[in-house]
Design a protein around this motif. Structure first.
Motif, PDB file in Angstrom:
ATOM      1  N   ILE A  75       0.863  -1.180   0.000  1.00 39.33           N
ATOM      2  CA  ILE A  75       0.000   0.000   0.000  1.00 39.33           C
ATOM      3  C   ILE A  75       0.901   1.233   0.000  1.00 39.33           C
ATOM      4  N   HIS A  76       0.539   2.212  -0.800  1.00 42.11           N
ATOM      5  CA  HIS A  76       1.291   3.461  -0.895  1.00 42.11           C
ATOM      6  C   HIS A  76       2.609   3.243  -1.628  1.00 42.11           C
ATOM      7  N   SER A  77       2.543   3.377  -2.950  1.00 43.27           N
ATOM      8  CA  SER A  77       3.772   3.305  -3.728  1.00 43.27           C
ATOM      9  C   SER A  77       3.649   4.243  -4.916  1.00 43.27           C
TER      10      SER A  77
ATOM     11  N   ASP B 196       0.328   7.574  -6.658  1.00 42.97           N
ATOM     12  CA  ASP B 196       1.277   8.602  -7.062  1.00 42.97           C
ATOM     13  C   ASP B 196       0.875   9.940  -6.449  1.00 42.97           C
ATOM     14  N   HIS B 197       1.748  10.927  -6.620  1.00 38.09           N
ATOM     15  CA  HIS B 197       1.471  12.245  -6.049  1.00 38.09           C
ATOM     16  C   HIS B 197       0.356  12.956  -6.808  1.00 38.09           C
ATOM     17  N   SER B 198      -0.327  13.833  -6.118  1.00 42.10           N
ATOM     18  CA  SER B 198      -1.448  14.549  -6.707  1.00 42.10           C
ATOM     19  C   SER B 198      -0.967  15.867  -7.304  1.00 42.10           C
TER      20      SER B 198
ATOM     21  N   ILE C 175      -4.284   7.407  -4.962  1.00 39.00           N
ATOM     22  CA  ILE C 175      -3.579   8.676  -5.110  1.00 39.00           C
ATOM     23  C   ILE C 175      -3.126   9.104  -3.725  1.00 39.00           C
ATOM     24  N   GLU C 176      -1.966   9.761  -3.662  1.00 34.61           N
ATOM     25  CA  GLU C 176      -1.575  10.394  -2.402  1.00 34.61           C
ATOM     26  C   GLU C 176      -1.941  11.862  -2.554  1.00 34.61           C
ATOM     27  N   SER C 177      -3.146  12.188  -2.129  1.00 34.70           N
ATOM     28  CA  SER C 177      -3.687  13.521  -2.366  1.00 34.70           C
ATOM     29  C   SER C 177      -3.181  14.502  -1.310  1.00 34.70           C
TER      30      SER C 177
ATOM     31  N   ALA D 124      -4.515  10.597   2.163  1.00 35.16           N
ATOM     32  CA  ALA D 124      -4.403  12.051   2.303  1.00 35.16           C
ATOM     33  C   ALA D 124      -3.155  12.377   3.118  1.00 35.16           C
ATOM     34  N   SER D 125      -2.270  13.220   2.559  1.00 34.60           N
ATOM     35  CA  SER D 125      -1.010  13.547   3.248  1.00 34.60           C
ATOM     36  C   SER D 125      -0.716  15.038   3.152  1.00 34.60           C
ATOM     37  N   VAL D 126      -0.037  15.543   4.170  1.00 36.69           N
ATOM     38  CA  VAL D 126       0.444  16.923   4.145  1.00 36.69           C
ATOM     39  C   VAL D 126       1.859  16.931   3.574  1.00 36.69           C
ATOM     40  N   HIS D 127       2.075  17.739   2.545  1.00 35.30           N
ATOM     41  CA  HIS D 127       3.425  17.868   1.982  1.00 35.30           C
ATOM     42  C   HIS D 127       3.908  19.309   1.924  1.00 35.30           C
ATOM     43  N   SER D 128       3.018  20.255   2.169  1.00 27.85           N
ATOM     44  CA  SER D 128       3.399  21.657   1.987  1.00 27.85           C
ATOM     45  C   SER D 128       3.130  22.449   3.268  1.00 27.85           C
TER      46      SER D 128
ATOM     47  N   GLY E 135      -1.984   9.636   5.517  1.00 24.57           N
ATOM     48  CA  GLY E 135      -0.563   9.327   5.262  1.00 24.57           C
ATOM     49  C   GLY E 135       0.348  10.023   6.268  1.00 24.57           C
ATOM     50  N   HIS E 136       1.508   9.426   6.533  1.00 25.02           N
ATOM     51  CA  HIS E 136       2.523   9.956   7.474  1.00 25.02           C
ATOM     52  C   HIS E 136       2.020  11.159   8.297  1.00 25.02           C
ATOM     53  N   PRO E 137       1.325  10.885   9.418  1.00 26.23           N
ATOM     54  CA  PRO E 137       0.541  11.918  10.112  1.00 26.23           C
ATOM     55  C   PRO E 137       1.311  13.126  10.668  1.00 26.23           C
TER      56      PRO E 137
ATOM     57  N   ARG F 214      13.309   6.445   7.721  1.00 28.80           N
ATOM     58  CA  ARG F 214      13.515   7.791   8.209  1.00 28.80           C
ATOM     59  C   ARG F 214      12.193   8.439   8.661  1.00 28.80           C
ATOM     60  N   ARG F 215      11.076   7.787   8.369  1.00 25.60           N
ATOM     61  CA  ARG F 215       9.791   8.349   8.800  1.00 25.60           C
ATOM     62  C   ARG F 215       9.240   7.586  10.007  1.00 25.60           C
ATOM     63  N   LEU F 216       8.870   6.324   9.807  1.00 27.92           N
ATOM     64  CA  LEU F 216       8.235   5.517  10.855  1.00 27.92           C
ATOM     65  C   LEU F 216       7.184   6.358  11.579  1.00 27.92           C
TER      66      LEU F 216
ATOM     67  N   PRO G  30       5.091   1.020   2.683  1.00 29.25           N
ATOM     68  CA  PRO G  30       6.500   1.349   2.406  1.00 29.25           C
ATOM     69  C   PRO G  30       6.712   2.715   1.758  1.00 29.25           C
ATOM     70  N   ASP G  31       5.662   3.332   1.203  1.00 27.97           N
ATOM     71  CA  ASP G  31       5.835   4.601   0.479  1.00 27.97           C
ATOM     72  C   ASP G  31       6.969   4.426  -0.535  1.00 27.97           C
ATOM     73  N   ALA G  32       6.901   3.307  -1.274  1.00 25.64           N
ATOM     74  CA  ALA G  32       8.018   2.922  -2.141  1.00 25.64           C
ATOM     75  C   ALA G  32       8.084   3.822  -3.367  1.00 25.64           C
TER      76      ALA G  32
HETATM   77 ZN   LIG Z   1       3.977  11.587   1.211  1.00 22.82          ZN
END
Ligand SMILES: [Zn+2]
Ligand SMILES: [Zn+2]
Length: 540
Positions: free
Chosen positions: A304-306, A336-338, A375-377, A400-404, A430-432, A468-470, A491-493
């Motif tokens: 899940i999550h690649s 993939d990334h949104s 999608i990783e929105s 749903a993930s925060v990237h910005s 995603g990665h909270p 590096r995340r865990l 794995p966010d591969a």
């Molecule tokens: Zn992410």
């Protein structure tokens, strides 16, 4: 080169070549010179430098630059937020050549007088420096794993009649370590001569010997007589609060334990693996019945999550899928990334349609293996997801993930996260916290509130397994389980090699007592299909 004011174009060509090398899927050592020089972005001049590295393991031009740069200046390159331009000012104008001096200058408010350093920048640099100094000499579990395993093996080979064990934080499967503890029955003479032959410098402390490897990573040697071996290992491989509670157990008394099991038998407590020797409460649980079997790497049934070449991944969906299938996984969830993640080539709506066509075709070809559309929105500043509902509806699963805008208050972070969790299209958070272990703290959140909201809206919380995340932190997993919130070890591969990271997620999840039943990526294909149906019903 930047710091030394070299020609911009020259710098750019090196940096392009490095980027190109990083993205290559075949080893350059196997290439002929003409093949190497023909790669776009490398060419003959840099190609020759690459050959030099392959042949001599060195790059003379790099050695020259390093030679004429003070070590403290090189160290500054590791500090977040300090680019070459700022470093030049610090070095040439402020005449600062070490991290310690620079921190002092920040405290003295001296940076603000220079071009490019506002008050805010100075504060950010100061925080980054403090963080760096605090974590210096620390390493991720994954970074010391080989060292630890090799050391155990080499010791065993060199001294088969002695007993040795890697203990401490490593045995406890901590996400990062400040040093490696080894308990051994070796004599002082044997240890010293063995280490000296390997050119290690040894220091004697009150209770143990230390030596430091190349990267300043400390190894602690606990020389212990045989009768004390298992107890020593036990004391090092549990949290201090756990040990304290243990020593107060009614039947506990110090004796020459003949095995690790004997320590548990003495006090009538079922076995607790080192990974779970954290909070004292677990002793009471293990006293009444055996602990539940925690999740194992072999319990991961799907990826899940690649990411794929559609955004910032290295391999195509087909390559990712075939590899997952070959490794025994039942399905692959491509996320993939949104579109907001423009830096990662995020997908605009028209490319999503094209990607889904490709996935449909691959699913026919690879059945019974299944690729799910995901999608990783990005969670935007106001907490909304970055596609309209009709686009979100085309995915099987939305992560749903925060990237910005990661620098924010807890209030702001929680507003964004809770809104995203309430969105009926969100299936996985995603990665909270957005943390990067040993390099970025992540935004502040209230885990209890996140867990409650996820329970209410049937959202799964990701345990991003990148070493590096865990993230989420394992310390909150128990609370999630109690609230009936599923965890997903993902794995966010960004390449096939990323699949192996699942293991690091599993190792920290074991610390929290996570079982396969509480982990989404342990669902079989049939269970995953049911999960998706259930999630889609949520969308109304
Ligand atoms: Zn992410
Ligand atoms: Zn991702």
């Amino acid at each position: 080169m930047d710091i030394h004011g070299e020609n911009e174009f020259k710098i750019k060509s090196y940096s392009n070549a490095a980027y190109t090398l990083d993205k290559l899927t075949e080893p350059v050592v196997d290439m002929s010179p003409s093949q190497l020089f023909a790669i776009r972005g490398i060419g003959e001049a840099i190609g020759k430098k690459i050959q030099e590295i392959i042949e001599t393991k060195r790059l003379s031009i790099l050695d020259e630059y390093i030679q004429k740069t003070p070590p403290g200046i090189l160290e500054m390159l590791k500090i977040k937020g300090l680019g070459p331009k700022k470093i030049v000012t610090i070095w040439k104008e402020l005449e600062i050549e070490s991290i310690g001096e620079l921190l002092y200058a920040c405290e003295e408010n001296r940076l603000v007088k220079y071009k490019g350093f506002g008050e805010k920048t100075q504060k950010n640099i100061q925080e980054a420096l403090e963080f760096y100094l605090h974590h210096q000499g620390n390493y991720l579990y994954e970074q010391v794993e080989n060292l630890a395993n090799n050391l155990q093996q080499n010791l065993q080979d060199a001294f088969p009649n002695d007993t040795h064990i890697i203990s401490g934080a490593f045995k406890r499967q901590m996400e990062w370590l400040g040093f490696l503890d080894i308990v051994t029955t070796l004599s002082e003479d044997n240890l010293v001569s063995w280490l000296s032959a390997k050119l290690f410098k040894i220091e004697k402390n009150e209770n143990y010997f230390t030596c430091k490897g190349e990267d300043n990573f400390e190894i602690r040697w606990h020389l212990t007589p045989t009768e004390n071996f298992f107890w020593k290992d036990f004391t090092l491989s549990c949290d201090p609060a756990f040990l304290n509670a243990w020593e107060k157990l009614p039947h506990f008394k110090m004796e020459a334990f003949k095995s690790e099991d004997a320590i548990f038998e003495q006090v009538n407590v079922h076995y607790i693996p080192a990974s779970q020797r954290e909070l004292p409460e677990i002793i009471g649980k293990a006293a009444t019945k055996p602990l539940s079997k925690t999740i194992q790497p072999s319990d991961i049934k799907g990826i899940i999550h690649s990411h794929s070449t559609w955004s910032d991944g290295i391999h195509t969906i087909e390559q990712m899928a075939i590899a997952a299938k070959e490794q025994g996984y039942e399905y692959l969830i491509i996320s993939d990334h949104s579109k907001s993640a423009f830096y990662a080539n995020g997908l605009q709506a028209d490319r999503i349609i094209a990607q889904h066509k490709e996935i449909d075709a691959l699913n026919k070809k690879l059945a019974p293996f299944v690729i799910f559309k995901s999608i990783e929105s990005d969670i935007l500043n106001d907490g909304s997801l970055d596609y309209p509902d009709e686009v979100l509806a085309s995915f099987d699963i939305v992560i749903a993930s925060v990237h910005s805008n990661l620098k924010m208050t807890e209030e702001k972070a929680m507003m964004r996260l809770i809104r995203a969790i309430c969105n009926p299209y969100t299936s996985i958070l995603g990665h909270p916290t957005g943390r990067l272990l040993l390099s970025r703290k992540g935004y502040p959140v209230n885990h209890d509130e996140i867990i409650e909201a996820c329970a209410e809206h049937n959202v799964v919380i990701e345990l991003n397994a990148h070493p590096r995340r865990l993230d989420m932190d394992w310390r909150f997993i128990q609370k999630a389980i109690e609230s009936d919130v599923l965890i997903s070890i993902d794995p966010d591969a960004h390449a096939i090699e990323g699949y192996k990271d699942c293991k690091y997620g599993v190792l920290v999840a074991q610390k929290a007592g996570l079982t396969a039943a509480n982990n989404l990526s342990s669902f079989s294909l049939a269970e995953m299909m049911e999960f998706i149906e259930y999630q889609q019903a949520k969308r109304g």
